[in-house]
Design an enzyme around this catalytic site. Structure first.
Site, PDB file in Angstrom:
ATOM      1  N   ARG A  63      -1.040  -1.541  -7.255  1.00 14.59           N
ATOM      2  CA  ARG A  63      -1.496  -2.808  -6.682  1.00 14.59           C
ATOM      3  C   ARG A  63      -2.413  -3.550  -7.658  1.00 14.59           C
ATOM      4  O   ARG A  63      -2.324  -4.768  -7.802  1.00 14.59           O
ATOM      5  CB  ARG A  63      -2.210  -2.549  -5.347  1.00 14.59           C
ATOM      6  CG  ARG A  63      -1.242  -2.121  -4.247  1.00 14.59           C
ATOM      7  CD  ARG A  63      -1.956  -1.560  -3.032  1.00 14.59           C
ATOM      8  NE  ARG A  63      -2.904  -2.477  -2.438  1.00 14.59           N
ATOM      9  CZ  ARG A  63      -2.610  -3.510  -1.658  1.00 14.59           C
ATOM     10  NH1 ARG A  63      -1.330  -3.788  -1.395  1.00 14.59           N
ATOM     11  NH2 ARG A  63      -3.550  -4.265  -1.129  1.00 14.59           N
ATOM     12  N   LYS A 104      -3.828  -1.928   6.814  1.00 13.00           N
ATOM     13  CA  LYS A 104      -5.250  -2.194   6.981  1.00 13.00           C
ATOM     14  C   LYS A 104      -5.486  -3.163   8.126  1.00 13.00           C
ATOM     15  O   LYS A 104      -4.919  -4.235   8.183  1.00 13.00           O
ATOM     16  CB  LYS A 104      -5.830  -2.769   5.686  1.00 13.00           C
ATOM     17  CG  LYS A 104      -7.352  -2.808   5.660  1.00 13.00           C
ATOM     18  CD  LYS A 104      -7.849  -3.237   4.297  1.00 13.00           C
ATOM     19  CE  LYS A 104      -9.356  -3.213   4.244  1.00 13.00           C
ATOM     20  NZ  LYS A 104      -9.856  -3.634   2.914  1.00 13.00           N
ATOM     21  N   HIS A 134      -4.033  -8.918   1.448  1.00 10.84           N
ATOM     22  CA  HIS A 134      -5.488  -8.945   1.534  1.00 10.84           C
ATOM     23  C   HIS A 134      -5.905  -9.938   2.603  1.00 10.84           C
ATOM     24  O   HIS A 134      -5.571 -11.114   2.523  1.00 10.84           O
ATOM     25  CB  HIS A 134      -6.103  -9.361   0.191  1.00 10.84           C
ATOM     26  CG  HIS A 134      -6.108  -8.259  -0.812  1.00 10.84           C
ATOM     27  ND1 HIS A 134      -6.300  -8.473  -2.155  1.00 10.84           N
ATOM     28  CD2 HIS A 134      -5.944  -6.919  -0.662  1.00 10.84           C
ATOM     29  CE1 HIS A 134      -6.254  -7.311  -2.799  1.00 10.84           C
ATOM     30  NE2 HIS A 134      -6.036  -6.364  -1.914  1.00 10.84           N
ATOM     31  N   ARG A 176       0.831  -1.197   0.000  1.00  6.99           N
ATOM     32  CA  ARG A 176       0.000   0.000   0.000  1.00  6.99           C
ATOM     33  C   ARG A 176       0.870   1.253   0.000  1.00  6.99           C
ATOM     34  O   ARG A 176       1.912   1.295   0.662  1.00  6.99           O
ATOM     35  CB  ARG A 176      -0.937  -0.001   1.204  1.00  6.99           C
ATOM     36  CG  ARG A 176      -2.003  -1.083   1.126  1.00  6.99           C
ATOM     37  CD  ARG A 176      -2.925  -1.075   2.329  1.00  6.99           C
ATOM     38  NE  ARG A 176      -4.025  -1.997   2.127  1.00  6.99           N
ATOM     39  CZ  ARG A 176      -3.991  -3.296   2.394  1.00  6.99           C
ATOM     40  NH1 ARG A 176      -2.888  -3.818   2.913  1.00  6.99           N
ATOM     41  NH2 ARG A 176      -5.031  -4.074   2.163  1.00  6.99           N
ATOM     42  N   TYR A 191      -1.233 -20.581  10.192  1.00 12.05           N
ATOM     43  CA  TYR A 191      -1.063 -19.554  11.218  1.00 12.05           C
ATOM     44  C   TYR A 191       0.373 -19.059  11.274  1.00 12.05           C
ATOM     45  O   TYR A 191       0.927 -18.799  12.317  1.00 12.05           O
ATOM     46  CB  TYR A 191      -1.516 -20.110  12.573  1.00 12.05           C
ATOM     47  CG  TYR A 191      -2.927 -20.597  12.517  1.00 12.05           C
ATOM     48  CD1 TYR A 191      -3.212 -21.954  12.608  1.00 12.05           C
ATOM     49  CD2 TYR A 191      -3.958 -19.702  12.319  1.00 12.05           C
ATOM     50  CE1 TYR A 191      -4.520 -22.404  12.514  1.00 12.05           C
ATOM     51  CE2 TYR A 191      -5.266 -20.146  12.221  1.00 12.05           C
ATOM     52  CZ  TYR A 191      -5.534 -21.494  12.331  1.00 12.05           C
ATOM     53  OH  TYR A 191      -6.818 -21.921  12.226  1.00 12.05           O
ATOM     54  N   HIS A 233      -1.750   3.862  -5.681  1.00 15.59           N
ATOM     55  CA  HIS A 233      -2.526   2.691  -5.278  1.00 15.59           C
ATOM     56  C   HIS A 233      -2.844   1.806  -6.476  1.00 15.59           C
ATOM     57  O   HIS A 233      -2.999   0.588  -6.345  1.00 15.59           O
ATOM     58  CB  HIS A 233      -3.818   3.120  -4.589  1.00 15.59           C
ATOM     59  CG  HIS A 233      -4.409   2.050  -3.716  1.00 15.59           C
ATOM     60  ND1 HIS A 233      -5.101   0.971  -4.220  1.00 15.59           N
ATOM     61  CD2 HIS A 233      -4.390   1.891  -2.366  1.00 15.59           C
ATOM     62  CE1 HIS A 233      -5.500   0.199  -3.220  1.00 15.59           C
ATOM     63  NE2 HIS A 233      -5.071   0.719  -2.093  1.00 15.59           N
TER      64      HIS A 233
END
Length: 411
Positions: A338, A273, A361, A244, A371, A335
């Site tokens: 992306r 984000k 995302h 970003r 994980y 942006h």
């Protein structure tokens, strides 16, 4: 027959050495205490036994209010209900309702759902509760919270333009109340109609970006830019990593391991984000470009320092200014890189999960039950190196050939 109670009669009643009462008929009386206090009482019989019901202290409770309380008690008696037991039961229900706060219901709801939620979902729920709901609603009894009160909470979220957060919060409020009703903690759901006052959320618009066929021309224009090397490198880094723009321009030296070719964005990093952590593999072209900046900004926290204050990062309009200077204003945005990278990598046939993880995302904890915050790191390292090599070829070519993958990265 007892004389009717009047305000004058009660007011003029003087205390004596012992408590005594003055009656007003139908069991209503006033007890006069030696210290001067005057208590309304209702004498009645239930199940063959004489009972006494307190109706308040005069004059805090008026005679009219005491008479109304006595009349209500007589209605209960005619229905076969003991007024004292009815009051005791209502007090118990009230105390239970006071204990059934929003925080109590929310904690039970979270506990109930934890086994079925992924760790990232659980963390997200707790973050939303702690930040937006519990501070204002936590101590409030569930049954006392109104739709207007919940609407005010959501308006505060919407005022900070967090419309997705507001949407999720409405869903969770409705779910918490539905759970609380099923558990007998409250009888109504004030969250059920909150959607009718939600702010309109426009469909997201894609940021302007060029097509792949225009890439060679764009890269040549970028390469000939003779302005700030910091802005130019920041622009290239956006292309090399697809991170970003806000994260890229605020890159810190402490986040880089150039020997390992890694850029680690810590959890909670401003501009990321939802505050997720993210590990970005750096192609050799990016490592080389960043090393050339170390003698310039290496002694400062930020890699791309501000023009007027080197203690601050590059301004958010710096890359936009470069794009305008090379003739791509309105055609390509920071942006938009992306979108450009995503399109290219997907057309090259790379695994969609690798691409999504490279673009950061979603929470890494939610990707296919893995994980490890660096999921698909080896695959992404190969993928992004091939992308950087592809850009290098495109810069030197006149016509971009059909997009194709250089080699099959290990899956």
């Amino acid at each position: 027959m007892a004389s009717k109670l009047t305000d004058v009669r009660i007011r003029n009643a003087k205390p004596g050495a012992k408590p005594y009462k003055i009656s007003g008929g139908h069991g209503l009386c006033v007890f006069i205490m030696p210290a001067g206090a005057k208590y309304f009482r209702l004498r009645y019989r239930y199940a063959g036994k004489e009972k006494m019901l307190s109706l308040g202290v005069y004059p805090e409770v008026s005679l009219k209010e005491a008479e109304a309380g006595a009349a209500q008690a007589h209605v209960l008696l005619r229905q076969g209900t003991n007024p004292s037991e009815d009051r005791r039961e209502k007090k118990l229900l009230l105390r239970q309702a006071e204990r059934h706060t929003f925080a109590f219901a929310a904690s039970l709801w979270v506990e109930h759902n934890t086994p079925r939620w992924k760790p990232a979902t659980l963390e997200k729920v707790r973050q939303y509760l702690d930040k937006d709901l519990l501070p204002s609603l936590g101590k409030r009894p569930l049954g006392n919270i109104t739709p207007m009160e919940l609407g005010a909470v959501l308006e505060r979220i919407e005022r900070r333009k967090a419309l997705n957060v507001a949407k999720k919060t409405r869903q969770w409020l409705a779910a918490i109340y539905a759970f609380a009703i099923a558990k007998g903690l409250t009888a109504s759901n004030p969250a059920i109609h909150l959607g009718s006052i939600a702010l309109y959320q426009p469909e997201p618009k894609n940021h302007a970006h060029i097509g792949l066929e225009e890439l060679p021309k764009f890269l040549k224009a970028l390469e000939t830019y003779d302005g700030s090397v910091l802005v130019k490198t920041c622009t290239w880094l956006g292309l090399w990593t697809a991170n970003r723009p806000g994260i890229t321009r605020t890159l810190k030296w402490s986040e880089l391991d150039l020997d390992q070719g890694l850029w680690t964005i810590p959890k909670g990093r401003e501009g990321m984000k939802r505050g997720y952590s993210h590990v970005t593999p750096l192609p050799t072209q990016a490592v080389e470009a960043l090393r050339t900046l170390e003698p310039i900004t290496g002694r400062y926290p930020y890699v791309f320092v501000g023009r007027n204050d080197w203690r601050k990062p590059l301004s958010d309009g710096a890359v936009t200014g470069l794009l305008k200077a090379i003739g791509y204003s309105g055609k390509q945005t920071a942006h938009g890189f992306r979108h450009l990278v995503s399109t290219a990598l997907n057309e090259k046939g790379y695994d969609a999960d690798w691409v999504e993880r490279q673009l950061a995302h979603g929470d890494p904890d939610e990707i296919r039950g893995t994980y490890n915050k660096a999921v698909y790191l080896d695959q992404r390292r190969t993928m992004m190196q091939e992308w950087a090599d592809y850009l290098e070829d495109a810069l030197r070519s006149e016509v971009l050939q059909t997009v194709r993958k250089r080699s099959d990265a290990s899956r």
